[in-house]
Design a protein around this motif. Structure first.
Motif, PDB file in Angstrom:
ATOM      1  N   GLU A   1       0.820  -1.209   0.000  1.00 32.70           N
ATOM      2  CA  GLU A   1       0.000   0.000   0.000  1.00 32.70           C
ATOM      3  C   GLU A   1       0.854   1.259   0.000  1.00 32.70           C
ATOM      4  OE1 GLU A   1       0.936  -0.917   4.214  1.00 32.70           O
ATOM      5  OE2 GLU A   1       0.270  -2.132   2.537  1.00 32.70           O
ATOM      6  N   LEU A   2       2.144   1.134   0.342  1.00 35.60           N
ATOM      7  CA  LEU A   2       3.077   2.259   0.320  1.00 35.60           C
ATOM      8  C   LEU A   2       3.892   2.262  -0.966  1.00 35.60           C
ATOM      9  CD1 LEU A   2       4.441   1.878   3.960  1.00 35.60           C
ATOM     10  CD2 LEU A   2       2.667   3.452   3.176  1.00 35.60           C
ATOM     11  N   GLY A   3       3.638   1.297  -1.816  1.00 39.12           N
ATOM     12  CA  GLY A   3       4.503   0.934  -2.933  1.00 39.12           C
ATOM     13  C   GLY A   3       4.642   1.952  -4.023  1.00 39.12           C
ATOM     14  N   PRO A   4       5.625   1.667  -4.790  1.00 40.12           N
ATOM     15  CA  PRO A   4       6.550   0.551  -4.683  1.00 40.12           C
ATOM     16  C   PRO A   4       7.530   0.781  -3.530  1.00 40.12           C
ATOM     17  CG  PRO A   4       7.252   1.973  -6.447  1.00 40.12           C
ATOM     18  CD  PRO A   4       5.954   2.534  -5.940  1.00 40.12           C
ATOM     19  N   VAL A   5       7.994  -0.309  -2.944  1.00 37.40           N
ATOM     20  CA  VAL A   5       8.907  -0.181  -1.812  1.00 37.40           C
ATOM     21  C   VAL A   5      10.168  -1.009  -2.010  1.00 37.40           C
ATOM     22  CG1 VAL A   5       7.133   0.346  -0.097  1.00 37.40           C
ATOM     23  CG2 VAL A   5       7.812  -2.034  -0.470  1.00 37.40           C
ATOM     24  N   MET A   6      11.194  -0.562  -1.313  1.00 37.16           N
ATOM     25  CA  MET A   6      12.455  -1.279  -1.216  1.00 37.16           C
ATOM     26  C   MET A   6      12.976  -1.051   0.188  1.00 37.16           C
ATOM     27  SD  MET A   6      14.849   1.354  -3.406  1.00 37.16           S
ATOM     28  CE  MET A   6      16.445   0.820  -2.893  1.00 37.16           C
TER      29      MET A   6
ATOM     30  N   VAL B   1      16.645  -1.207   2.619  1.00 35.63           N
ATOM     31  CA  VAL B   1      18.106  -1.282   2.630  1.00 35.63           C
ATOM     32  C   VAL B   1      18.563  -1.720   4.017  1.00 35.63           C
ATOM     33  CG1 VAL B   1      20.272  -0.001   2.319  1.00 35.63           C
ATOM     34  CG2 VAL B   1      18.252   0.594   0.934  1.00 35.63           C
ATOM     35  N   TYR B   2      19.355  -2.774   4.038  1.00 32.69           N
ATOM     36  CA  TYR B   2      19.979  -3.255   5.282  1.00 32.69           C
ATOM     37  C   TYR B   2      21.470  -3.002   5.203  1.00 32.69           C
ATOM     38  CZ  TYR B   2      15.637  -5.707   6.277  1.00 32.69           C
ATOM     39  OH  TYR B   2      14.331  -5.997   6.542  1.00 32.69           O
ATOM     40  N   PRO B   3      22.170  -2.780   6.294  1.00 28.73           N
ATOM     41  CA  PRO B   3      21.617  -2.712   7.643  1.00 28.73           C
ATOM     42  C   PRO B   3      20.853  -1.416   7.836  1.00 28.73           C
ATOM     43  CG  PRO B   3      23.940  -2.189   7.703  1.00 28.73           C
ATOM     44  CD  PRO B   3      23.608  -2.557   6.280  1.00 28.73           C
ATOM     45  N   GLY B   4      20.127  -1.361   8.898  1.00 30.35           N
ATOM     46  CA  GLY B   4      19.392  -0.151   9.246  1.00 30.35           C
ATOM     47  C   GLY B   4      17.914  -0.203   8.935  1.00 30.35           C
ATOM     48  N   GLU B   5      17.474  -1.177   8.152  1.00 30.00           N
ATOM     49  CA  GLU B   5      16.063  -1.279   7.788  1.00 30.00           C
ATOM     50  C   GLU B   5      15.503   0.047   7.307  1.00 30.00           C
ATOM     51  OE1 GLU B   5      13.271  -3.344  10.313  1.00 30.00           O
ATOM     52  OE2 GLU B   5      14.943  -4.387  11.276  1.00 30.00           O
ATOM     53  N   THR B   6      16.141   0.650   6.338  1.00 35.24           N
ATOM     54  CA  THR B   6      15.664   1.909   5.775  1.00 35.24           C
ATOM     55  C   THR B   6      14.728   1.584   4.624  1.00 35.24           C
ATOM     56  OG1 THR B   6      17.763   2.950   6.350  1.00 35.24           O
ATOM     57  CG2 THR B   6      16.335   4.133   4.818  1.00 35.24           C
ATOM     58  N   TRP B   7      13.453   1.919   4.790  1.00 34.66           N
ATOM     59  CA  TRP B   7      12.428   1.660   3.783  1.00 34.66           C
ATOM     60  C   TRP B   7      12.265   2.887   2.899  1.00 34.66           C
ATOM     61  CZ3 TRP B   7       9.595  -2.849   3.170  1.00 34.66           C
ATOM     62  CH2 TRP B   7       9.781  -3.813   4.156  1.00 34.66           C
ATOM     63  N   TYR B   8      12.232   2.642   1.588  1.00 30.75           N
ATOM     64  CA  TYR B   8      12.051   3.715   0.619  1.00 30.75           C
ATOM     65  C   TYR B   8      10.897   3.394  -0.322  1.00 30.75           C
ATOM     66  CZ  TYR B   8      16.779   5.542   1.579  1.00 30.75           C
ATOM     67  OH  TYR B   8      17.902   6.081   2.169  1.00 30.75           O
ATOM     68  N   THR B   9      10.325   4.450  -0.864  1.00 35.02           N
ATOM     69  CA  THR B   9       9.462   4.352  -2.017  1.00 35.02           C
ATOM     70  C   THR B   9      10.134   5.158  -3.120  1.00 35.02           C
ATOM     71  OG1 THR B   9       7.201   4.521  -2.858  1.00 35.02           O
ATOM     72  CG2 THR B   9       8.003   6.365  -1.511  1.00 35.02           C
ATOM     73  N   TYR B  10       9.684   4.978  -4.337  1.00 37.41           N
ATOM     74  CA  TYR B  10      10.296   5.673  -5.476  1.00 37.41           C
ATOM     75  C   TYR B  10       9.264   5.791  -6.575  1.00 37.41           C
ATOM     76  CZ  TYR B  10      10.647   0.763  -6.711  1.00 37.41           C
ATOM     77  OH  TYR B  10      10.332  -0.548  -6.935  1.00 37.41           O
ATOM     78  N   VAL B  11       9.494   6.750  -7.474  1.00 39.55           N
ATOM     79  CA  VAL B  11       8.583   6.976  -8.584  1.00 39.55           C
ATOM     80  C   VAL B  11       9.252   6.636  -9.906  1.00 39.55           C
ATOM     81  CG1 VAL B  11       7.257   8.735  -9.840  1.00 39.55           C
ATOM     82  CG2 VAL B  11       7.284   8.741  -7.341  1.00 39.55           C
TER      83      VAL B  11
ATOM     84  N   ARG C   1      24.253   8.333   3.213  1.00 43.37           N
ATOM     85  CA  ARG C   1      23.288   9.309   3.729  1.00 43.37           C
ATOM     86  C   ARG C   1      21.871   8.884   3.356  1.00 43.37           C
ATOM     87  NH1 ARG C   1      27.473  13.173   1.703  1.00 43.37           N
ATOM     88  NH2 ARG C   1      26.352  13.104  -0.283  1.00 43.37           N
ATOM     89  N   VAL C   2      21.012   8.764   4.348  1.00 41.92           N
ATOM     90  CA  VAL C   2      19.618   8.384   4.110  1.00 41.92           C
ATOM     91  C   VAL C   2      18.913   9.490   3.333  1.00 41.92           C
ATOM     92  CG1 VAL C   2      17.408   7.913   5.254  1.00 41.92           C
ATOM     93  CG2 VAL C   2      19.539   6.937   6.163  1.00 41.92           C
ATOM     94  N   VAL C   3      18.110   9.092   2.363  1.00 43.31           N
ATOM     95  CA  VAL C   3      17.330  10.038   1.556  1.00 43.31           C
ATOM     96  C   VAL C   3      15.969  10.217   2.247  1.00 43.31           C
ATOM     97  CG1 VAL C   3      16.380  10.558  -0.725  1.00 43.31           C
ATOM     98  CG2 VAL C   3      18.505   9.230  -0.517  1.00 43.31           C
ATOM     99  N   GLU C   4      15.889  11.208   3.096  1.00 44.39           N
ATOM    100  CA  GLU C   4      14.710  11.405   3.947  1.00 44.39           C
ATOM    101  C   GLU C   4      13.421  11.582   3.154  1.00 44.39           C
ATOM    102  OE1 GLU C   4      14.526  11.060   7.232  1.00 44.39           O
ATOM    103  OE2 GLU C   4      16.675  10.743   7.472  1.00 44.39           O
ATOM    104  N   ARG C   5      13.478  12.267   2.041  1.00 42.62           N
ATOM    105  CA  ARG C   5      12.249  12.560   1.292  1.00 42.62           C
ATOM    106  C   ARG C   5      11.610  11.313   0.691  1.00 42.62           C
ATOM    107  NH1 ARG C   5      11.861  12.921  -4.059  1.00 42.62           N
ATOM    108  NH2 ARG C   5      13.688  12.417  -5.270  1.00 42.62           N
ATOM    109  N   LEU C   6      12.364  10.223   0.565  1.00 45.73           N
ATOM    110  CA  LEU C   6      11.839   8.984  -0.028  1.00 45.73           C
ATOM    111  C   LEU C   6      11.560   7.897   1.002  1.00 45.73           C
ATOM    112  CD1 LEU C   6      14.071   8.842  -3.226  1.00 45.73           C
ATOM    113  CD2 LEU C   6      11.698   9.599  -3.056  1.00 45.73           C
ATOM    114  N   LYS C   7      11.846   8.171   2.267  1.00 53.01           N
ATOM    115  CA  LYS C   7      11.594   7.168   3.317  1.00 53.01           C
ATOM    116  C   LYS C   7      10.091   6.973   3.528  1.00 53.01           C
ATOM    117  CE  LYS C   7      13.529   7.106   7.267  1.00 53.01           C
ATOM    118  NZ  LYS C   7      14.111   7.479   8.560  1.00 53.01           N
ATOM    119  N   VAL C   8       9.737   5.716   3.823  1.00 49.82           N
ATOM    120  CA  VAL C   8       8.342   5.402   4.186  1.00 49.82           C
ATOM    121  C   VAL C   8       8.315   4.681   5.512  1.00 49.82           C
ATOM    122  CG1 VAL C   8       7.412   5.378   1.866  1.00 49.82           C
ATOM    123  CG2 VAL C   8       8.331   3.268   2.823  1.00 49.82           C
TER     124      VAL C   8
END
Length: 102
Positions: free
Chosen positions: A61-66, A68-78, A95-102
């Motif tokens: 429902e947040l998709g598409p998602v990916m 990244v480990y370590p850190g369990e950083t969840w992203y969406t993208y267009v 550096r984490v991309v804050e604007r794409l985090k979900v």
């Protein structure tokens, strides 16, 4: 110590019942693009970055998602520009991309 500095999983799930899914947003194509980009930048391999396809990560429902480990950083993208930013900022520069985090 982990085998890879970053292990990336793209949800490439395709649901057949009409429910939202990441593959509806060309997730497999984006995963292939990210994999090629990481290889071209010589970021792939042992101690570096690994790009993998995953089945359902149960966040479609947040998709598409990916993730990244370590850190369990969840992203969406267009689009590929978002993938480029994640590769450059997170996978290359840490550096984490804050604007794409979900």
């Amino acid at each position: 110590m982990s085998f890879y500095a970053h292990h990336v999983f793209f949800c490439c799930n395709q649901r057949n019942n009409g429910e939202a899914c990441c593959e509806d947003h060309k997730a497999s194509e984006m995963r292939a693009y990210a994999k090629d980009k990481v290889k071209a930048l010589k970021l792939s391999g042992e101690g570096k970055v690994r790009i993998n396809q995953a089945g359902c990560l149960d966040r479609c429902e947040l998709g598409p998602v990916m993730v990244v480990y370590p850190g369990e950083t969840w992203y969406t993208y267009v689009d590929t520009a978002d993938i480029d930013e994640i590769v450059e900022e997170h996978l290359k520069n840490g550096r984490v991309v804050e604007r794409l985090k979900v």
